[in-house]
Enzyme design. Structure first.
Site, PDB file in Angstrom:
ATOM      1  N   ARG A 165       0.849  -1.202   0.000  1.00  0.00           N
ATOM      2  CA  ARG A 165       0.000   0.000   0.000  1.00  0.00           C
ATOM      3  C   ARG A 165       0.882   1.249   0.000  1.00  0.00           C
ATOM      4  NH1 ARG A 165      -1.719   1.752   4.658  1.00  0.00           N
ATOM      5  NH2 ARG A 165      -2.361  -0.282   5.460  1.00  0.00           N
ATOM      6  N   TYR A 184     -17.863  15.531 -15.140  1.00  0.00           N
ATOM      7  CA  TYR A 184     -18.247  14.123 -15.072  1.00  0.00           C
ATOM      8  C   TYR A 184     -19.164  13.913 -13.855  1.00  0.00           C
ATOM      9  CZ  TYR A 184     -17.898   9.195 -13.986  1.00  0.00           C
ATOM     10  OH  TYR A 184     -18.207   7.903 -13.657  1.00  0.00           O
ATOM     11  N   ASP A 239      -8.773  17.896 -14.613  1.00  0.00           N
ATOM     12  CA  ASP A 239      -9.020  16.520 -15.057  1.00  0.00           C
ATOM     13  C   ASP A 239      -8.650  16.475 -16.541  1.00  0.00           C
ATOM     14  OD1 ASP A 239     -10.142  14.176 -16.090  1.00  0.00           O
ATOM     15  OD2 ASP A 239     -11.788  14.169 -14.644  1.00  0.00           O
ATOM     16  N   LYS A 270      -9.435   5.270 -19.224  1.00  0.00           N
ATOM     17  CA  LYS A 270      -9.831   5.713 -20.559  1.00  0.00           C
ATOM     18  C   LYS A 270      -8.645   5.641 -21.526  1.00  0.00           C
ATOM     19  CE  LYS A 270     -13.742   6.244 -18.529  1.00  0.00           C
ATOM     20  NZ  LYS A 270     -13.701   6.901 -17.270  1.00  0.00           N
TER      21      LYS A 270
END
Ligand SMILES: Cc1ncc(COP(=O)(O)O)c(C=O)c1O
Length: 383
Positions: free
Chosen positions: A46, A98, A170, A195
């Site tokens: 992590r 979004y 973004d 994407k």
């Protein structure tokens, strides 16, 4: 090194231990420690994993930043960024973000008294009018999802800097191949790497890159504390996807221009949103701040044409959420990607029922047009 080469050789190029040309998948949660007094470089995945780290160095190079971070999805990345703020803070957000980004602010962060102000960020005066001492950041997407509004990153970042705010961009639609917000003055850039960066619709990932050491330390802390990290295997897949980003984006860009012109010429189509049209309101800004116009188009069918019939009559263009894959993907924002946004806000922003969003893939553009043509021919309302 030129950007096309950086895509392939940036970050950590291969494996120095074996000479393997690809970074290995370090599929481990933990690491043996040599000494109780002294930790190894890696302790727990992590906190740090060599495959994820190779990806994080790569995206840092590509976005020209100081530090990069890989998360398990775009939303995990966005959540980590919003975790920088505290109770009483406000964030200026764009009016057609979004839907998931709006939802996490409206349904989760609002509960912690972190607020938002919806602003048309194309209008710089409107941004200025909304700044007071509770506002700590401006969050934009450019082009926006799904209406392709273009915001001038440089001008927004200047307003932000003058008012001691941070600018968050973004960059999912453009990718660093076409647009590098940190070089235009933004402080944080993020991606739904699900994407274009991944590019093959086979993984979920989010990436964040920051432009200074203080933000780097803060996001690093949040990433480790909240734990939404990207797995070693998905990190490997994403590095692999990024190697071909340049050739894919060139083809997406080319195909989208041809498809946008085709749609504009059709009587069934009322309006086409595509920032590569010279008469698009953001064309000059996009031409200045980016090297391309991307692969995304939205369009509205005329009255008398039925979006459901249109979508049903497509052959290989896939009806589904998401975008940026090699295959063409089409969706209905009002009920899918932007369903989380209340009806009134959606209508006001222009996300009407007959609006369709198309992620133009890299198939033969002739086949894409043929498919669209067939579906448009069948889309008329009949009693
Ligand atoms: C522009 C944009 N930002 C963020 C996200 C969220 O990313 P993810 O789906 O990887 O969580 C999406 C998802 O569609 C998006 O289109």
């Amino acid at each position: 090194m030129n950007f096309e080469s950086l895509l392939i050789h940036g970050g950590i190029d291969g494996d120095s231990f074996t000479g393997a040309v690809n970074v290995p998948i370090y599929q481990t949660s933990t690491y043996r420690q040599e000494d109780i007094e002294k930790n190894n470089r890696y302790e727990y995945s992590r906190t740090g994993n060599p495959t994820r780290e190779a990806l994080e160095k790569l995206i840092t190079d590509l976005e020209n930043g100081v530090g990069g971070f890989a998360f398990s999805s775009g939303m995990a990345a966005i959540t980590a960024i919003f975790s920088l703020f505290k109770s009483g803070d406000n964030i200026i957000i764009q009016n057609n973000l979004y839907g998931g980004t709006f939802r996490v602010l409206d349904k989760i962060f609002k509960n912690f008294n972190i607020g938002y102000r919806i602003v048309n960020t194309i209008d710089l005066q409107e941004i200025k009018n909304n700044i007071d001492n509770t506002v700590k950041a401006i969050y934009i997407e450019t082009p926006t999802n799904p209406l392709m509004d273009i915001t001038d990153i440089q001008k927004v970042a200047k307003i932000a800097r003058d008012n001691n705010l941070i600018t968050i961009v973004d960059n999912t639609f453009m990718t660093p191949y076409f647009q590098r917000p940190l070089t235009l003055g933004a402080d944080i850039v993020l991606h739904s790497a699900t994407k274009y960066l991944g590019g093959h619709s086979d993984l979920l990932a989010g990436l964040v890159v920051v432009n200074d050491k203080e933000l780097k330390d803060k996001i690093k802390f949040i990433q480790n504390a909240t734990g939404g990290v990207l797995s070693p295997f998905d990190s490997f897949l994403l590095i692999r996807g990024i190697k071909t980003l340049g050739v894919r984006m060139d083809r997406h860009n080319f195909n989208a221009k041809v498809v946008a012109e085709f749609l504009k010429s059709r009587g069934e189509v009322n309006k086409v949103y595509y920032p590569g049209f010279k008469d698009h309101i953001g064309y000059n800004v996009q031409s200045k701040q980016g090297k391309g116009y991307g692969g995304m188009i939205s369009f509205v069918l005329n009255e008398g044409y039925n979006y459901k019939k249109f979508l049903k009559n497509l052959n290989f263009i896939t009806f589904g959420e998401s975008l940026g894959g090699v295959e063409s993907l089409i969706c209905h924002p009002a009920t899918m990607t932007h369903g989380a946004i209340p009806y009134e806000i959606r209508q006001k922003a222009g996300i009407v029922n007959n609006l369709i969003r198309l992620s133009v893939g890299i198939e033969s553009v002739h086949d894409i047009i043929k498919d669209l043509e067939m579906a448009l021919n069948e889309s008329k309302y009949t009693k």
